[in-house]
Design a protein around this motif. Structure first.
Motif, PDB file in Angstrom:
ATOM      1  N   GLN A 114      53.609  51.045  99.511  1.00  0.00           N
ATOM      2  CA  GLN A 114      52.689  50.451  98.537  1.00  0.00           C
ATOM      3  C   GLN A 114      53.452  49.851  97.368  1.00  0.00           C
ATOM      4  OE1 GLN A 114      49.001  53.013  97.541  1.00  0.00           O
ATOM      5  NE2 GLN A 114      50.664  54.435  97.959  1.00  0.00           N
ATOM      6  N   PRO A 115      52.920  48.783  96.794  1.00  0.00           N
ATOM      7  CA  PRO A 115      53.578  48.265  95.592  1.00  0.00           C
ATOM      8  C   PRO A 115      53.390  49.212  94.413  1.00  0.00           C
ATOM      9  CG  PRO A 115      51.597  46.992  96.121  1.00  0.00           C
ATOM     10  CD  PRO A 115      51.762  48.010  97.219  1.00  0.00           C
ATOM     11  N   CYS A 116      54.365  49.166  93.517  1.00  0.00           N
ATOM     12  CA  CYS A 116      54.305  50.003  92.321  1.00  0.00           C
ATOM     13  C   CYS A 116      53.353  49.340  91.338  1.00  0.00           C
ATOM     14  CB  CYS A 116      55.709  50.067  91.745  1.00  0.00           C
ATOM     15  SG  CYS A 116      55.735  50.879  90.199  1.00  0.00           S
ATOM     16  N   GLY A 117      52.096  49.727  91.389  1.00  0.00           N
ATOM     17  CA  GLY A 117      51.091  49.019  90.605  1.00  0.00           C
ATOM     18  C   GLY A 117      50.624  49.780  89.389  1.00  0.00           C
ATOM     19  N   VAL A 118      50.119  49.021  88.434  1.00  0.00           N
ATOM     20  CA  VAL A 118      49.500  49.646  87.270  1.00  0.00           C
ATOM     21  C   VAL A 118      48.191  48.918  86.979  1.00  0.00           C
ATOM     22  CG1 VAL A 118      50.652  48.233  85.503  1.00  0.00           C
ATOM     23  CG2 VAL A 118      49.983  50.558  84.953  1.00  0.00           C
ATOM     24  N   PHE A 119      47.259  49.670  86.442  1.00  0.00           N
ATOM     25  CA  PHE A 119      45.959  49.116  86.093  1.00  0.00           C
ATOM     26  C   PHE A 119      45.615  49.641  84.710  1.00  0.00           C
ATOM     27  CE2 PHE A 119      41.408  49.288  85.679  1.00  0.00           C
ATOM     28  CZ  PHE A 119      40.946  48.127  86.296  1.00  0.00           C
ATOM     29  N   ALA A 120      45.310  48.735  83.768  1.00  0.00           N
ATOM     30  CA  ALA A 120      45.021  49.194  82.410  1.00  0.00           C
ATOM     31  C   ALA A 120      43.979  48.298  81.765  1.00  0.00           C
ATOM     32  CB  ALA A 120      46.298  49.195  81.568  1.00  0.00           C
ATOM     33  N   GLU A 121      43.282  48.862  80.805  1.00  0.00           N
ATOM     34  CA  GLU A 121      42.349  48.084  79.986  1.00  0.00           C
ATOM     35  C   GLU A 121      42.435  48.599  78.558  1.00  0.00           C
ATOM     36  OE1 GLU A 121      38.428  48.216  81.696  1.00  0.00           O
ATOM     37  OE2 GLU A 121      38.923  46.625  83.134  1.00  0.00           O
ATOM     38  N   LEU A 122      42.567  47.657  77.637  1.00  0.00           N
ATOM     39  CA  LEU A 122      42.597  47.980  76.213  1.00  0.00           C
ATOM     40  C   LEU A 122      41.242  47.626  75.642  1.00  0.00           C
ATOM     41  CD1 LEU A 122      45.799  46.251  74.901  1.00  0.00           C
ATOM     42  CD2 LEU A 122      44.907  48.387  73.969  1.00  0.00           C
ATOM     43  N   TYR A 123      40.642  48.530  74.899  1.00  0.00           N
ATOM     44  CA  TYR A 123      39.338  48.244  74.299  1.00  0.00           C
ATOM     45  C   TYR A 123      39.505  48.209  72.792  1.00  0.00           C
ATOM     46  CZ  TYR A 123      38.146  50.080  78.897  1.00  0.00           C
ATOM     47  OH  TYR A 123      38.104  50.314  80.242  1.00  0.00           O
ATOM     48  N   LEU A 124      39.277  47.063  72.221  1.00  0.00           N
ATOM     49  CA  LEU A 124      39.440  46.908  70.774  1.00  0.00           C
ATOM     50  C   LEU A 124      38.053  46.683  70.176  1.00  0.00           C
ATOM     51  CD1 LEU A 124      42.497  44.493  71.066  1.00  0.00           C
ATOM     52  CD2 LEU A 124      42.558  46.955  70.614  1.00  0.00           C
ATOM     53  N   THR A 125      37.654  47.614  69.338  1.00  0.00           N
ATOM     54  CA  THR A 125      36.292  47.537  68.806  1.00  0.00           C
ATOM     55  C   THR A 125      36.347  47.250  67.312  1.00  0.00           C
ATOM     56  OG1 THR A 125      35.776  49.265  70.392  1.00  0.00           O
ATOM     57  CG2 THR A 125      34.070  48.762  68.785  1.00  0.00           C
ATOM     58  N   ASP A 126      35.521  46.289  66.860  1.00  0.00           N
ATOM     59  CA  ASP A 126      35.521  45.976  65.423  1.00  0.00           C
ATOM     60  C   ASP A 126      34.394  46.724  64.708  1.00  0.00           C
ATOM     61  OD1 ASP A 126      33.147  44.618  65.695  1.00  0.00           O
ATOM     62  OD2 ASP A 126      34.076  42.633  65.842  1.00  0.00           O
ATOM     63  N   SER A 127      34.303  46.493  63.385  1.00  0.00           N
ATOM     64  CA  SER A 127      33.360  47.274  62.577  1.00  0.00           C
ATOM     65  C   SER A 127      31.905  47.027  62.975  1.00  0.00           C
ATOM     66  CB  SER A 127      33.557  46.965  61.093  1.00  0.00           C
ATOM     67  OG  SER A 127      33.586  45.568  60.937  1.00  0.00           O
ATOM     68  N   ARG A 128      31.631  45.865  63.579  1.00  0.00           N
ATOM     69  CA  ARG A 128      30.237  45.607  63.984  1.00  0.00           C
ATOM     70  C   ARG A 128      29.952  46.121  65.398  1.00  0.00           C
ATOM     71  NH1 ARG A 128      31.317  39.835  62.253  1.00  0.00           N
ATOM     72  NH2 ARG A 128      32.986  40.696  63.322  1.00  0.00           N
ATOM     73  N   GLY A 129      30.937  46.748  65.971  1.00  0.00           N
ATOM     74  CA  GLY A 129      30.725  47.317  67.307  1.00  0.00           C
ATOM     75  C   GLY A 129      31.049  46.340  68.428  1.00  0.00           C
ATOM     76  N   ASN A 130      31.580  45.173  68.093  1.00  0.00           N
ATOM     77  CA  ASN A 130      31.953  44.219  69.156  1.00  0.00           C
ATOM     78  C   ASN A 130      33.235  44.682  69.821  1.00  0.00           C
ATOM     79  OD1 ASN A 130      29.820  42.557  68.458  1.00  0.00           O
ATOM     80  ND2 ASN A 130      31.067  41.545  66.862  1.00  0.00           N
ATOM     81  N   ARG A 131      33.246  44.554  71.113  1.00  0.00           N
ATOM     82  CA  ARG A 131      34.385  45.086  71.849  1.00  0.00           C
ATOM     83  C   ARG A 131      35.122  43.979  72.615  1.00  0.00           C
ATOM     84  NH1 ARG A 131      34.532  50.278  75.851  1.00  0.00           N
ATOM     85  NH2 ARG A 131      34.104  48.808  77.521  1.00  0.00           N
TER      86      ARG A 131
END
Ligand code: BGC
Length: 719
Positions: A114-131
């Motif tokens: 198998q390939p050496c894989g990575v899976f990631a997600e960054l969640y950046l939330t602002d003061s109004r709750g927008n992500r």
């Protein structure tokens, strides 16, 4: 969950070298909160702006990856800067490892490819709750990391002079996300630090570090070196008869560390692998090594210790300590047979044997729920349960007492913790296992045919065999009955219709009694009585006691008989004989390894023989928890603590003291509070101290008292 990220990998295979993946971004003014989700094909370490993200080691842990791959979510708000750089280094871990060392199969080949894989997600939330979500994609980059090699069996090689350069864009590859699940088990983390006790030179001239305790994890060392100098370390569990470093029993597992120094004083430990070890051989080490330069870091699942055992016999206290260390060393995400040789697998039989002790020693509810989900996930269509979970052996011919982990473990977790969830989750799997036997057997209502491990490592094994001489089909049929009974009990708890299984159970008991009217070995007696199959249990238990005496007051049992042997003896009036077995110091016995300096539980009663030689070179683990299951006898019989209702809503304390111990104290922190039992021989009598945070039924000298939560002192007579 809807994912936005994509699986990414290096453009070309880097071979042994571990890639580091990178994403850079500028913090927006309004960002208030930042979270990071990660998983990988392998194990990963993430750093944000040079600081390690979270304290989870060897993430994403070990599951049946095909259907269940955990991801972790970290709050990284505090680590944010103006300019941010996230780096994720990925090692082979369990996912791309050559496990097990002694089997070649197609699944293993595919796993490694198998390939050496990575899976990631960054969640950046602002003061109004927008992500805003930044997921792994082709804009992420990768480079060679300083980790030049890392793998579970063979260890790690780190070059502190390497800085990732030549960043290139990662490649998106096709890999479904439908197997991704949130972290389900306990976090794996650094739990304990053990300082080196001494550094010495062996008769063979090797420099060896001794921690005085076998641990599972890795060493952290500090060294003052010139750039380019090397550290080379091998791991070992014991010394040989001459006092030299020994590691033959690791078999194919190289278990080595290599570290190339930068200039100056530096402290390092590996992060993407682990070892089972007490000793280190310093093949190369700059300068003169001193104990204060080495610390062993014990890495295991984040379990809370709930059980405590202490008594008046120092060797027994050492045995108790060894049992706890055996559990720490083998509860690293999956209950493994051992942590060192080319195995380290989730052997179902070992887990089944030890689950009760495990559940009293530590809070393992979450740990087992996760593993049992894997067991069910890997269960074959026809209900067969693999020998190991996750099923790296791909062996669909199950063995009795191993496959029965499917019923025994959920039932025990329910008994100890009281939540029906584990039964509800596993009920289908439990039934499937019993149905498997019903269809696989050659003889209705017994389990005949198939291949089994029998009474594995029983001392009455014919020469050259690992299997004790108890009849395999007797054991298999006894476990068939037991598992059926557990399905019935679980069904009653859940309100399921189990009439079919009730009829089956009656039929198995009748068939068993007809087929096996008498028993020949300690293990045969033990399982027949313990599983309620013997027609005249008292008579059989008395005969068992006679047999044990005839055998010189020595146990002859293996994996199957050992966990129940003392229970059967003490439940039928032979507690003194049970204590005689427990306190025996000569081989074979629980204390013999203690007299030989054991710091964990051995796979073999005579792993190191009287003359200092080894039982065998290739099947000789010194950290195999199975025989540590004797601790549940100490809690339940010697100290007398057991749940009368699941989860200890109602407890029993019915101690069975023995003068040879002087005193004993045991306690369990249950879901309904603490229960503690202590007895001590004093002034010609026995003083009992009982403390319980739940209603408790106390049985002393045959008198039963029902008392509310509280602390009590009773006096009893000596027999
Ligand atoms: C393991 C055991 C396991 C057994 C199966 C061994 O190699 O280490 O503990 O249960 O195989 O019989």
């Amino acid at each position: 969950m809807e994912f936005q990220g994509k699986w990414i990998r290096p453009k070309a295979d880097l071979g042994d070298i571990c890639p580091v993946f990178r994403k850079e971004w500028k913090k927006e003014e309004e960002t208030e909160k930042a979270e990071l989700l990660i998983t990988a094909v392998g194990v990963y370490e993430a750093r944000l702006n040079g600081v390690r993200v979270g304290d989870y080691v060897l993430a994403p842990g070990w599951t049946s990856y095909r259907t269940r791959l955990q991801y972790q979510v970290y709050d990284i708000t505090e680590l944010l800067k103006e300019d941010n750089c996230l780096e994720i280094t990925v090692g082979k871990g369990w996912a791309r490892s050559p496990m097990p060392g002694f089997v070649e199969n197609e699944e293993k080949r595919q796993r490694q490819a198998q390939p050496c894989g990575v899976f990631a997600e960054l969640y950046l939330t602002d003061s109004r709750g927008n992500r805003t979500v930044i997921g792994t994609d082709g804009s992420w980059q990768y480079a060679e990391s300083p980790v030049r090699f890392s793998e579970i069996y063979d260890g790690e090689w780190y070059d502190a002079q390497v800085r990732p350069i030549q960043w290139q864009n990662a490649v998106v590859f096709e890999k479904p996300c439908d197997n991704l699940i949130p972290q389900e088990g306990e976090k794996i983390c650094e739990k304990e630090r053990v300082r080196a006790k001494r550094v010495f030179v062996t008769p063979a001239g090797e420099t060896v570090v001794d921690f005085g305790q076998e641990v599972t994890g890795y060493v952290e060392f500090t060294v003052d070196a010139r750039a380019g100098q090397e550290v080379r370390i091998l791991h070992g569990e014991v010394l040989d008869a001459e006092g030299n470093f020994y590691r033959e029993n690791y078999r194919e597992a190289k278990a080595q560390l290599r570290y190339i120094c930068r200039e100056g004083v530096q402290t390092w430990h590996p992060v993407l692998t682990f070892f089972g070890f007490r000793y280190l051989k310093l093949e190369e080490f700059p300068g003169e090594a001193k104990p204060e330069q080495f610390t062993a870091i014990a890495v295991y699942s984040d379990l809370r210790q709930t059980g405590r055992l202490r008594c008046g016999v120092p060797e027994l206290n050492r045995l108790f300590s060894n049992i706890f260390w055996g559990q720490r060393g083998n509860f690293l995400d999956v209950p493994t047979d051992c942590p060192q040789r080319d195995e380290r697998l989730g052997w179902t039989g070992d887990a089944e044997v030890f689950v009760k002790t495990a559940s009293y020693n530590f809070d393992v509810e979450k740990f087992f729920i996760k593993w049992l989900h894997d067991l069910a996930a890997d269960q074959y269509e026809n209900g067969a349960v693999g020998h190991v979970v996750p099923d790296y052996l791909q062996n669909s011919t199950p063995s009795a007492a191993w496959g029965d982990a499917a019923t025994i473990c959920p039932w025990q977790i329910y008994q100890t913790y009281g939540s029906q969830k584990v039964l509800a989750d596993q009920f289908e799997s439990m039934k499937k296992w019993v149905d498997y036997i019903t269809h696989a057997t050659d003889t209705p209502n017994l389990w005949t045919g198939g291949t089994h491990y029998g009474d594995w490592l029983g001392l009455d094994a014919p020469s050259g065999s690992y299997k004790g001489s108890s009849r395999e089909e007797l054991i298999a049929s006894a476990f068939y009955a037991h598992s059926t009974q557990l399905v019935i009990r679980a069904g009653h708890v859940l309100g399921e219709d189990v009439t079919e299984y009730e009829a089956l159970y009656q039929a198995i008991v009748a068939a068993f009694r007809a087929a096996y009217p008498e028993y020949r070995t300690q293990t045969e007696y033990t399982v027949a009585v313990w599983f309620g199959l013997a027609e005249h249990p008292q008579k059989s238990a008395d005969e068992l006691a006679e047999l044990v005496k005839k055998d010189g007051c020595q146990l002859r049992t293996g994996f199957v008989g050992t966990p129940f042997l003392l229970h059967v003896l003490s439940s039928y009036g032979h507690a003194d004989l049970a204590y005689t077995l427990l306190l025996r110091r000569e081989y074979p016995s629980w204390l013999y390894p203690v007299t030989k300096g054991a710091t964990t539980i051995w796979e073999h009663w005579d792993g190191i023989m009287e003359d200092g030689g080894f039982w065998s070179a290739d099947m000789n683990s010194f950290n195999h928890y199975a025989y540590g299951s004797v601790a549940d006898w100490i809690y339940e019989e010697a100290a007398g603590i057991r749940p009368l209702e699941p989860g200890f809503a109602q407890a029993q304390v019915a101690p069975k003291p023995d003068r040879r111990l002087g005193w004993l104290e045991a306690s369990i922190e249950t879901r309904h509070g603490l229960v503690r039992s202590r007895w001590e021989y004093q002034d010609g009598g026995i003083r009992y101290e009982i403390e319980a945070e739940m209603p408790v039924s106390v049985v002393i000298d045959g008198t039963k008292r029902q008392v509310p939560a509280g602390s009590y002192i009773f006096w009893g007579s000596e027999k």
